[in-house]
Design a protein around this motif. Sequence first.
Motif, PDB file in Angstrom:
ATOM      1  N   SER A  95      -8.725   8.012  -0.150  1.00 50.61           N
ATOM      2  CA  SER A  95      -7.531   7.120   0.687  1.00 50.61           C
ATOM      3  C   SER A  95      -6.181   6.471   0.449  1.00 50.61           C
ATOM      4  O   SER A  95      -6.259   6.159  -0.164  1.00 50.61           O
ATOM      5  CB  SER A  95      -9.099   5.860   1.715  1.00 50.61           C
ATOM      6  N   TYR A  96      -5.560   6.288   1.354  1.00 55.93           N
ATOM      7  CA  TYR A  96      -4.610   5.646   1.584  1.00 55.93           C
ATOM      8  C   TYR A  96      -4.182   3.810   0.973  1.00 55.93           C
ATOM      9  O   TYR A  96      -3.648   3.803   0.211  1.00 55.93           O
ATOM     10  CB  TYR A  96      -3.473   5.645   2.190  1.00 55.93           C
ATOM     11  N   ASP A  97      -5.513   3.554   1.318  1.00 59.58           N
ATOM     12  CA  ASP A  97      -5.888   2.157   1.371  1.00 59.58           C
ATOM     13  C   ASP A  97      -6.349   1.239   0.327  1.00 59.58           C
ATOM     14  O   ASP A  97      -7.060   0.123   0.461  1.00 59.58           O
ATOM     15  CB  ASP A  97      -5.910   1.104   2.174  1.00 59.58           C
ATOM     16  N   LEU A  99       0.609  -1.388  -0.262  1.00 60.63           N
ATOM     17  CA  LEU A  99      -0.149   0.181   0.031  1.00 60.63           C
ATOM     18  C   LEU A  99       0.899   1.520   0.233  1.00 60.63           C
ATOM     19  O   LEU A  99       2.110   0.902   0.632  1.00 60.63           O
ATOM     20  CB  LEU A  99      -0.945   0.028   1.099  1.00 60.63           C
ATOM     21  N   THR A 100       0.519   2.406  -0.415  1.00 56.89           N
ATOM     22  CA  THR A 100       1.101   3.481  -1.051  1.00 56.89           C
ATOM     23  C   THR A 100       2.280   3.550  -1.934  1.00 56.89           C
ATOM     24  O   THR A 100       2.943   4.779  -2.602  1.00 56.89           O
ATOM     25  CB  THR A 100       1.273   4.337   1.066  1.00 56.89           C
ATOM     26  N   THR A 147       1.533  -0.390  -8.433  1.00 53.30           N
ATOM     27  CA  THR A 147       0.828  -0.803  -6.945  1.00 53.30           C
ATOM     28  C   THR A 147      -0.500  -0.735  -7.903  1.00 53.30           C
ATOM     29  O   THR A 147      -1.518  -0.663  -7.352  1.00 53.30           O
ATOM     30  CB  THR A 147       1.233  -1.058  -5.458  1.00 53.30           C
ATOM     31  N   SER A 148      -0.545   0.252  -8.789  1.00 50.19           N
ATOM     32  CA  SER A 148      -1.816   0.280  -9.025  1.00 50.19           C
ATOM     33  C   SER A 148      -2.590   1.414 -10.808  1.00 50.19           C
ATOM     34  O   SER A 148      -0.734   1.772 -11.153  1.00 50.19           O
ATOM     35  CB  SER A 148      -2.738   1.310  -8.230  1.00 50.19           C
ATOM     36  N   PRO A 149      -2.422   1.046 -11.451  1.00 50.23           N
ATOM     37  CA  PRO A 149      -2.890   2.221 -12.457  1.00 50.23           C
ATOM     38  C   PRO A 149      -3.033   4.241 -11.893  1.00 50.23           C
ATOM     39  O   PRO A 149      -3.335   4.188 -10.707  1.00 50.23           O
ATOM     40  CB  PRO A 149      -4.488   2.438 -13.009  1.00 50.23           C
ATOM     41  N   ARG A 150      -2.924   5.031 -12.191  1.00 51.00           N
ATOM     42  CA  ARG A 150      -2.560   6.319 -12.311  1.00 51.00           C
ATOM     43  C   ARG A 150      -2.940   7.209 -12.730  1.00 51.00           C
ATOM     44  O   ARG A 150      -2.804   7.418 -14.257  1.00 51.00           O
ATOM     45  CB  ARG A 150      -1.146   6.879 -11.608  1.00 51.00           C
ATOM     46  N   THR A 151      -3.520   8.603 -12.191  1.00 51.03           N
ATOM     47  CA  THR A 151      -3.945   9.321 -13.141  1.00 51.03           C
ATOM     48  C   THR A 151      -3.439   9.550 -14.556  1.00 51.03           C
ATOM     49  O   THR A 151      -2.416  10.365 -13.317  1.00 51.03           O
ATOM     50  CB  THR A 151      -4.808  10.952 -12.467  1.00 51.03           C
ATOM     51  N   THR A 152      -3.616  10.059 -14.870  1.00 52.40           N
ATOM     52  CA  THR A 152      -2.249  10.812 -16.246  1.00 52.40           C
ATOM     53  C   THR A 152      -3.363  11.926 -16.993  1.00 52.40           C
ATOM     54  O   THR A 152      -4.374  11.346 -16.490  1.00 52.40           O
ATOM     55  CB  THR A 152      -1.905   9.609 -17.450  1.00 52.40           C
ATOM     56  N   GLU A 153      -2.901  12.623 -17.608  1.00 60.89           N
ATOM     57  CA  GLU A 153      -3.363  13.753 -18.195  1.00 60.89           C
ATOM     58  C   GLU A 153      -4.968  13.684 -19.000  1.00 60.89           C
ATOM     59  O   GLU A 153      -4.352  13.266 -19.520  1.00 60.89           O
ATOM     60  CB  GLU A 153      -2.090  14.925 -19.152  1.00 60.89           C
ATOM     61  N   GLY A 154      -5.701  14.611 -18.662  1.00 58.84           N
ATOM     62  CA  GLY A 154      -6.838  13.734 -19.096  1.00 58.84           C
ATOM     63  C   GLY A 154      -7.247  12.731 -19.352  1.00 58.84           C
ATOM     64  O   GLY A 154      -8.469  12.348 -19.650  1.00 58.84           O
ATOM     65  N   ASN A 155      -6.700  12.323 -18.048  1.00 61.17           N
ATOM     66  CA  ASN A 155      -7.554  10.657 -17.674  1.00 61.17           C
ATOM     67  C   ASN A 155      -7.302  10.204 -15.995  1.00 61.17           C
ATOM     68  O   ASN A 155      -7.071   9.437 -16.127  1.00 61.17           O
ATOM     69  CB  ASN A 155      -6.459   9.355 -18.137  1.00 61.17           C
ATOM     70  N   CYS A 173      -9.854  -8.877   7.240  1.00 60.08           N
ATOM     71  CA  CYS A 173      -9.136  -8.197   8.089  1.00 60.08           C
ATOM     72  C   CYS A 173      -9.462  -6.849   7.036  1.00 60.08           C
ATOM     73  O   CYS A 173     -10.351  -6.898   5.603  1.00 60.08           O
ATOM     74  CB  CYS A 173      -7.621  -8.121   7.635  1.00 60.08           C
ATOM     75  N   PRO A 174      -9.238  -5.787   7.809  1.00 58.50           N
ATOM     76  CA  PRO A 174     -10.347  -4.441   7.579  1.00 58.50           C
ATOM     77  C   PRO A 174      -9.822  -3.829   6.025  1.00 58.50           C
ATOM     78  O   PRO A 174     -10.254  -3.223   5.050  1.00 58.50           O
ATOM     79  CB  PRO A 174      -9.804  -2.924   8.423  1.00 58.50           C
ATOM     80  N   TRP A 175      -8.540  -3.860   5.487  1.00 56.81           N
ATOM     81  CA  TRP A 175      -8.087  -3.549   4.463  1.00 56.81           C
ATOM     82  C   TRP A 175      -8.652  -4.210   3.483  1.00 56.81           C
ATOM     83  O   TRP A 175      -8.761  -4.017   1.760  1.00 56.81           O
ATOM     84  CB  TRP A 175      -6.090  -4.218   4.367  1.00 56.81           C
ATOM     85  N   GLY A 176      -8.532  -5.604   3.665  1.00 58.78           N
ATOM     86  CA  GLY A 176      -9.114  -6.495   2.612  1.00 58.78           C
ATOM     87  C   GLY A 176     -10.563  -6.269   2.224  1.00 58.78           C
ATOM     88  O   GLY A 176     -11.432  -6.252   1.272  1.00 58.78           O
ATOM     89  N   GLN A 177     -11.651  -6.111   3.446  1.00 59.82           N
ATOM     90  CA  GLN A 177     -13.116  -6.375   3.068  1.00 59.82           C
ATOM     91  C   GLN A 177     -12.829  -4.774   2.554  1.00 59.82           C
ATOM     92  O   GLN A 177     -14.193  -4.690   2.010  1.00 59.82           O
ATOM     93  CB  GLN A 177     -13.326  -6.067   4.756  1.00 59.82           C
ATOM     94  N   LYS A 178     -12.317  -3.279   2.647  1.00 63.28           N
ATOM     95  CA  LYS A 178     -12.795  -2.767   2.372  1.00 63.28           C
ATOM     96  C   LYS A 178     -12.370  -2.546   0.636  1.00 63.28           C
ATOM     97  O   LYS A 178     -13.582  -1.965  -0.187  1.00 63.28           O
ATOM     98  CB  LYS A 178     -11.835  -1.463   2.584  1.00 63.28           C
TER      99      LYS A 178
END
Lengths: 284, 284
Positions: B96-98, B51-52, B80-88, B182-187
């Motif tokens: 949230s961080y998680d 995470l993060t 670890t994830s997609p990220r906003t890129t310009e116009g997207n 666990c909370p992380w996974g449930q969220k």
Amino acid sequence: MVFTTDAVIKSGAGFVHKLSHDSECLGTRMKLNVYVPLRKSCPVLFYLGGLTCTGDNGIEKGGFLHKASELGLAMVFPDTSPRTTEGNTIKGEHDSYDLGSGAGFYINATAEPWSSHYQMETYIVEELPRLLSEQFPQFNWDSKGITGHSMGGHGALTLFLKYPNKFKSVSAFAPICNPTQCPWGQKAFTNYLGSVSAGEAHDATCILKRLGKDAPAATILIDVGTGDNFYKQGQLLPEHFKDAAAGTPVTVDLRFQEDYDHSYYFIQDFSENHLEFHGKKLYQ
Amino acid sequence: MVFTTDAVIKSGAGFVHKLSHDSECLGTRMKLNVYVPLRKSCPVLFYLGGLTCTGDNGIEKGGFLHKASELGLAMVFPDTSPRTTEGNTIKGEHDSYDLGSGAGFYINATAEPWSSHYQMETYIVEELPRLLSEQFPQFNWDSKGITGHSMGGHGALTLFLKYPNKFKSVSAFAPICNPTQCPWGQKAFTNYLGSVSAGEAHDATCILKRLGKDAPAATILIDVGTGDNFYKQGQLLPEHFKDAAAGTPVTVDLRFQEDYDHSYYFIQDFSENHLEFHGKKLYQ
């Protein structure tokens, strides 16, 4: 306790202490990292970071801790400059990457607006050792070394030459060796000291030339990557420093490492070797 | 070339390649780091961050590269994830961080607004290996391993169990082992998949229980620090995973490392040992 302990983190046979404190000579709140091996007595090695860095970069990315743990060597990773804290602004500190915040150059500024806070030489040589000796009585200050990267390499070389009684060993990664002759140093000295010529007292090559035969007898280990763009741009000038050692009691062991750049990937590959170098001298 | 090469940096007997590309399955511009040893043929180990994190944390702070160089092991450090890129823009990705940015959980989201971009399972298992094999023909995809930290440990365990033919070795540092509990996974599962129960298909402990005797015969190395606050808070639950292995062909070598926390200082102290573990299996 002298410092506020923000975290204590296991690493090897020891712990990383994340500390903060109000610095008297800087007039700002400062953070630093200290690696404390589980020994009754340990030598202490200062690592001075380069431009834009804080006390985190070297300890997190330098690959120092395995060998420091093995050798029983304490390591201190201070911040590289004072920082604005609430209600305590330092004018212009964020305007460029190579002046102000993250760019203290380990000197005492004499020119405004910097002189009121930028007293990094006093901080590294006097205040920090004094405070750390209170917090960690097991640190052996008779056996203290200094190393650093880039701007921190400049700090390591100059502080060693100016305070030979305080440091028993010195090395540097891609250090700025002759700052009065390169853009980084000229900008820093003009702003912090009022002129480039005032910087000659804080220029490793100038200091070594001036000391001549009175320089401390020492071997200084320096690594520089042949793929380092700052070396190619003439910001580092390690040959000037090596030349200045001729006829002095100083031996400069200048090693050019093929293909390496200026990054922490370079430091990581040679950090253990530097610690072995310091360990031999600090345990003598 | 399939990727844009943003930098090539010497490290040990190899180079770090800093790459970027437009991902087809994610629909965003992605960055990653790849360690490429100077070998004619090399096994490949994926490291999935927590995470993060981005693809930088593991390669810069994990202390993997010396041993990867020595073993001649290529390593892939994806984001670890997609990220906003310009116009997207990806709606809510920074709330949230998680969840969202830095928290892809290595699954394919089915619920809006995430499903249009959050397809990290396909990215790691299919798209990246395909693109990397075009760029680096020396990579031996018949000998591929996977490891990861925390959320990335969850990714390593689940992707190994779901795609046993794709991975020959697996290990994890402080992994989330039973995310439906666990909370992380449930969220994450509630948001990405619409419900916690939908997450059972992506929960290492649930998958292993369901597979039972049909699980792949493998030893899985897991390290967890006894000082890890997330372990203490019940976010990791490694005992659940070890229990689920009873009666299956899976052996969980769960090691509790005294005093260690959840940080990269912990990973750094055991990363070489994990690489030796993978090296033995990947060179078989």
